[in-house]
Scaffold this motif. Structure first.
Motif, short mmCIF file in Angstrom:
data_model
loop_
_atom_site.label_atom_id
_atom_site.label_comp_id
_atom_site.label_asym_id
_atom_site.label_seq_id
_atom_site.Cartn_x
_atom_site.Cartn_y
_atom_site.Cartn_z
N ARG A 1 0.83 -1.20 0.00
CA ARG A 1 0.00 0.00 0.00
C ARG A 1 0.88 1.26 0.00
NH1 ARG A 1 -4.21 -0.26 -2.09
NH2 ARG A 1 -5.09 1.47 -0.91
N ALA A 2 1.97 1.20 0.73
CA ALA A 2 2.90 2.34 0.75
C ALA A 2 3.56 2.52 -0.61
CB ALA A 2 3.95 2.14 1.84
N GLU A 3 3.85 1.41 -1.29
CA GLU A 3 4.48 1.48 -2.61
C GLU A 3 3.56 2.15 -3.63
OE1 GLU A 3 6.75 -2.76 -1.76
OE2 GLU A 3 5.36 -2.60 -3.44
N VAL A 4 2.30 1.70 -3.69
CA VAL A 4 1.39 2.27 -4.69
C VAL A 4 1.00 3.70 -4.33
CG1 VAL A 4 0.55 0.02 -5.44
CG2 VAL A 4 -0.67 1.23 -3.63
N VAL B 1 10.77 0.62 -1.06
CA VAL B 1 9.89 1.09 0.00
C VAL B 1 9.82 0.03 1.10
CG1 VAL B 1 7.59 1.96 0.57
CG2 VAL B 1 8.54 2.36 -1.72
N LYS B 2 10.04 0.45 2.34
CA LYS B 2 10.10 -0.48 3.48
C LYS B 2 9.14 -0.02 4.57
CE LYS B 2 13.52 -2.62 1.49
NZ LYS B 2 13.37 -3.97 0.94
N ASP B 3 8.00 -0.65 4.65
CA ASP B 3 7.00 -0.27 5.65
C ASP B 3 7.18 -1.15 6.89
OD1 ASP B 3 4.90 0.78 6.99
OD2 ASP B 3 3.34 -0.04 5.71
N TRP B 4 8.22 -0.89 7.65
CA TRP B 4 8.56 -1.70 8.82
C TRP B 4 8.30 -0.92 10.10
CZ3 TRP B 4 12.92 -5.74 8.80
CH2 TRP B 4 12.93 -6.45 7.59
N ALA B 5 7.77 -1.61 11.10
CA ALA B 5 7.55 -0.99 12.39
C ALA B 5 8.85 -0.82 13.17
CB ALA B 5 6.56 -1.81 13.21
N HIS B 6 9.79 -1.73 12.98
CA HIS B 6 10.97 -1.82 13.85
C HIS B 6 12.21 -1.32 13.12
CE1 HIS B 6 13.91 -3.35 16.63
NE2 HIS B 6 12.98 -3.91 17.39
N VAL C 1 13.04 3.92 1.36
CA VAL C 1 12.02 4.87 1.80
C VAL C 1 11.08 4.19 2.79
CG1 VAL C 1 9.96 6.12 1.03
CG2 VAL C 1 12.10 6.37 -0.23
N VAL C 2 10.73 4.91 3.84
CA VAL C 2 9.80 4.41 4.86
C VAL C 2 8.67 5.42 4.97
CG1 VAL C 2 10.98 5.57 6.78
CG2 VAL C 2 9.67 3.49 7.21
N PRO C 3 7.42 4.95 5.21
CA PRO C 3 6.32 5.90 5.37
C PRO C 3 6.57 6.91 6.48
CG PRO C 3 5.45 3.69 5.06
CD PRO C 3 6.94 3.55 5.22
#
Length: 392
Positions: A264-267, A305-310, A333-335
């Motif tokens: 979702r972050a990528e698109v 794109v890396k949507d990681w919590a940690h 890139v991170v959100p």
């Protein structure tokens, strides 16, 4: 690329292996994902699965070794996972292994948190946790064999944008010939939706992340994505009465967690860059990286794109962006909300990345879009200056 990267080959600056609690946490995280995958109705089968019994035994042993009161049973251990921040457990963990409020199970639903899944993905060899990697590798192999790069990109977009399908939508997907190389794979990764998602005969999807919402006793809804829950109660997207649409199918949980969620972050980034007038290509060269951006002057950016919590786990997974397709600059890139939610996110990433990735920049999606807009503005001004000089 977001699907479950393996730990880096180079040693990270902080040697986590020296901490005995690391082994326990990865065992426990694996056990919790096994329980979540096996007990769709909330029950716990006896005898426990080997991973589950091993997690309970090791937790008890770790507590006894440190003179702490251990959990008395598996339900007691699950209460710890819901209510006790990981940083407060009587185990030996490195300083950045978890934040002060991080828990392994969501207190409201008792489902594994993103932190729990990231622990399991980073360290486990469990077949259940590695499922998403195997699916992506299978899709890559099949599409390469057919020589159909577009089929792979379409497969990824399907998993990101359509985690839930009605029977009519499932039929439409089956008729999409672009997906021919992975049709059998598609049929395997979607599973029937259990009745636990129904409220008054209808399903509901999250208006933010598109996954199915779980009804709560108080009349509200629960979204499985930590990121959505931090933004408040989830907005209801689609309401799907079962007697009208039929039974639904949804992606297996590991794919929703590690492909749909980050995707979702990528698109979203694709949409923002395209709106600037840039040429954007997604998952180029069979997913060498996530986003290939071409500026009007021909300069190219490569973005993962890396949507990681940690952030420490993200740092430990850091590696240079692949060289092909060629580019002029590369970024991870991170959100933006990940950085906003956890102070020191970028610094923790930088402290934990291996030497081979020491020059890899980590930006937020907002920073990347701002850089792209600024670069476009400079290009326009330079072009205007050139025209003025030529006219003079």
């Amino acid at each position: 690329m977001n699907h479950s990267p393996a730990p880096p080959d180079d040693p990270a600056p902080a040697d986590w292996s020296a901490h005995r609690g690391i082994t326990l946490m990865r065992t426990l995280a694996t056990a919790l994902t096994v329980l979540d995958g096996a007990a769709g109705d909330g029950s716990i089968a006896v005898p426990y699965a080997p991973e589950v019994q091993r997690a309970l035994d090791r937790t008890v042993l770790a507590c006894l070794e440190r003179g702490a009161e251990p959990p008395a049973s598996l339900p007691d251990l699950l209460s710890w996972c819901r209510e006790r921040p990981v940083s407060d457990w009587p185990v030996d963990l490195p300083p950045e292994a978890a934040g002060p409020d991080d828990v392994l199970l969501d207190p409201e639903s008792s489902r594994p948190t993103e932190l729990c899944y990231e622990w399991a993905e980073q360290f486990s060899d469990s077949a259940l946790v590695l499922y998403d990697r195997e699916i992506i590798r299978a899709a890559l192999r099949l599409c390469r064999e057919y020589g159909e790069e577009e089929a792979y990109s379409e497969f990824r977009r399907l998993l990101v944008t359509r985690p839930v399908l009605t029977p009519a939508e499932e039929f439409a997907v089956s008729m999409d010939h672009v997906l021919d190389p992975v049709k059998e794979l598609v049929s395997r990764v979607y599973r029937p939706v259990p009745d636990s998602y129904l409220r008054e005969g209808a399903y509901a999807t999250c208006g933010r992340c598109l996954t199915l919402l779980t009804p709560l006793p108080d009349g509200g809804w629960w979204c499985e994505r930590d990121r959505c829950r931090r933004l408040g109660r989830p907005p209801v997207g689609r309401r799907l009465p079962r007697d009208e649409v039929g039974g639904l199918i949804q992606l297996a949980r590991p794919l929703r967690q590690f492909v749909t969620g980050p995707g979702r972050a990528e698109v979203a980034l694709e949409t923002r860059l395209t709106a600037l007038g840039l040429k954007v290509r997604m998952w180029p060269a069979y997913d060498a990286y996530d986003v290939h951006v071409t500026f009007p002057d021909g300069r190219v950016w490569a973005v993962d794109v890396k949507d990681w919590a940690h952030p420490a786990f993200l740092g430990r997974a850091a590696r240079p962006v692949p060289k092909e397709p060629p580019y002029d600059e590369a970024f991870w890139v991170v959100p933006q909300d990940r950085v906003d939610d956890r102070p020191g996110y970028v610094a923790a990433f930088e402290r934990n990345r291996p030497a081979a990735a020491c020059h890899l920049p980590l930006l937020t999606d907002t920073e990347l879009v701002d850089r792209a807009a600024a670069r476009l503005t400079r290009d326009v001004r330079a072009a205007e200056g050139f025209e003025e000089n030529r006219d003079a």
